[in-house]
Write an enzyme that holds these catalytic residues in place. Structure first.
Site, mmCIF file in Angstrom:
data_model
loop_
_atom_site.group_PDB
_atom_site.id
_atom_site.type_symbol
_atom_site.label_atom_id
_atom_site.label_comp_id
_atom_site.label_asym_id
_atom_site.label_seq_id
_atom_site.Cartn_x
_atom_site.Cartn_y
_atom_site.Cartn_z
ATOM 1 N N GLY A 167 0.812 -1.213 0.000
ATOM 2 C CA GLY A 167 0.000 0.000 0.000
ATOM 3 C C GLY A 167 0.844 1.261 0.000
ATOM 4 N N LEU A 210 0.612 3.717 -2.145
ATOM 5 C CA LEU A 210 1.097 3.566 -3.522
ATOM 6 C C LEU A 210 1.801 4.820 -4.042
ATOM 7 C CD1 LEU A 210 -2.107 1.806 -4.912
ATOM 8 C CD2 LEU A 210 -0.006 0.734 -4.061
ATOM 9 N N HIS A 211 2.900 4.601 -4.765
ATOM 10 C CA HIS A 211 3.646 5.710 -5.361
ATOM 11 C C HIS A 211 3.859 5.426 -6.854
ATOM 12 C CE1 HIS A 211 7.010 2.991 -5.090
ATOM 13 N NE2 HIS A 211 6.879 2.905 -3.771
ATOM 14 N N GLY A 222 6.276 4.297 -8.515
ATOM 15 C CA GLY A 222 6.864 2.990 -8.816
ATOM 16 C C GLY A 222 5.768 1.946 -8.957
ATOM 17 N N HIS A 223 4.824 1.946 -7.989
ATOM 18 C CA HIS A 223 3.699 1.006 -8.059
ATOM 19 C C HIS A 223 2.850 1.264 -9.297
ATOM 20 C CE1 HIS A 223 4.207 1.062 -3.500
ATOM 21 N NE2 HIS A 223 4.462 -0.185 -3.837
ATOM 22 N N LYS A 239 13.800 -1.494 -8.588
ATOM 23 C CA LYS A 239 14.426 -0.641 -7.566
ATOM 24 C C LYS A 239 14.888 -1.544 -6.429
ATOM 25 C CE LYS A 239 15.141 3.293 -5.337
ATOM 26 N NZ LYS A 239 14.394 3.486 -4.099
ATOM 27 N N ASP A 240 14.050 -2.519 -6.089
ATOM 28 C CA ASP A 240 14.447 -3.520 -5.100
ATOM 29 C C ASP A 240 14.852 -4.793 -5.857
ATOM 30 O OD1 ASP A 240 14.861 -5.159 -2.980
ATOM 31 O OD2 ASP A 240 12.949 -4.752 -1.987
ATOM 32 N N VAL A 299 11.617 3.750 -11.813
ATOM 33 C CA VAL A 299 11.134 5.046 -12.308
ATOM 34 C C VAL A 299 12.077 6.122 -11.760
ATOM 35 C CG1 VAL A 299 9.155 6.618 -12.386
ATOM 36 C CG2 VAL A 299 8.766 4.158 -12.194
ATOM 37 N N SER A 325 11.740 7.685 -4.982
ATOM 38 C CA SER A 325 11.582 6.954 -3.726
ATOM 39 C C SER A 325 10.829 7.843 -2.752
ATOM 40 C CB SER A 325 12.964 6.631 -3.143
ATOM 41 O OG SER A 325 12.854 6.306 -1.790
#
Ligand code: PAF
Length: 282
Positions: free
Chosen positions: A31, A33-34, A36-37, A149-150, A176, A185
């Site tokens: 959750g 959400l940014h 990246g999501h 990113k991860d 992104v 981030s």
């Protein structure tokens, strides 16, 4: 868009989709959400007939010094973001629904976890693997989307999918970035004063490494040393690690060859930033 809170209903809906031959794109999240999501949901939307988003803050992947209760949550905002991205189902279970009693089987990730960020988060990836085994069995996706990113998490999920024979295609999605190259981030807001400008030096140092490798450098120690000097000279940040491994195996290399990851973590006064690139070296 449907919001589903129970495992039984989720499995029933997913089985129905599967019996109709509908492809399911799945984006697992905790959750808040940014962007990246959003890039994961966008990609899932392009490539599948149905898109499932899960929102579950997984207690098992938090260490004793990491504050589970302080983890940011905003379901109403997440709901609107998911709607704008064309998500069809949000799976939003409670902790009691996911973990109703003490486990009788424990999952332990034995490879790919003792380097990079995994080194300082013992048990973290055991918790990630446990929840993903459950979520994969509940959602039964055709494709699962994870952000690079991860990249260590992507490597662990790659091992999990292969070792446990999940019939799921893993889709790693590129990081992104801001216009200047800084990896997006939620931690970037904690950069103070000049640190924001300095933070771009992480991605610049990765690009320097790429150029050196393209120019023929194959010694990982020399690349790491060059990046280290670049960060120390151009930022006030403290390098936590700069490491190079084969990818996704995350094995050390004496000479750079094949698919590799160059990954780094740098601590600024209030933000610890991570970034990486993955390259194919001939
Ligand atoms: O990347 C995350 O948000 C989490 O580790 C995941 C994959 C949703 C598992 O809890």
């Amino acid at each position: 868009m449907k919001i589903i809170r129970t495992i039984a209903e989720m499995q029933e809906q997913m089985l129905r989709l599967k019996s109709e031959g509908i492809s399911i794109g799945y984006v697992p999240t905790m959750g808040f959400l940014h962007e990246g999501h959003m890039s994961l949901m966008e990609r899932a939307r392009q490539e599948n007939e149905a898109v499932v988003l899960s929102i579950f803050v997984n207690p098992l992947q938090f260490g004793p010094n990491e504050d589970l209760d302080a983890y940011p949550r905003d379901f109403d905002r997440d709901h609107s973001v998911a709607e704008s991205q064309g998500v069809d189902y949000i799976f939003y279970p409670s902790a009691e629904e996911m973990y109703p009693k003490d486990a009788s089987v424990q999952v332990s990730v034995v490879d790919r976890t003792k380097v990079l960020c995994g080194k300082s988060r013992p048990g973290h990836f055991d918790g990630v693997a446990t929840v993903l085994i459950k979520l994969f069995n509940i959602v039964q996706p055709t494709r699962a989307y994870f952000g690079l990113k991860d990249a260590q998490q992507v490597a662990v999920v790659d091992g999990l999918i292969k070792d446990f024979n999940f019939p799921i295609e893993l889709i790693p999605v590129d990081t992104v970035r801001e216009e200047d190259g800084l990896a997006k981030s939620s931690r970037n807001v904690y950069l103070i004063g000049e640190e924001r400008e300095q933070a771009v030096e992480l991605s610049k140092s990765l690009q320097l490494a790429r150029t050196a490798i393209q120019g023929g450098e194959r010694n990982p120690l020399k690349i790491v040393d060059m990046m280290m000097r670049h960060i120390n000279k151009n930022t006030s940040g403290k390098v936590d690690y700069i490491e190079i491994y084969s990818y996704p195996e995350l094995q050390s290399l004496e000479t750079l060859t094949g698919k590799i990851i160059i990954a780094m973590a740098v601590k600024f006064s209030k933000a610890r930033l991570i970034d990486n690139i993955i390259l194919n070296v001939e």
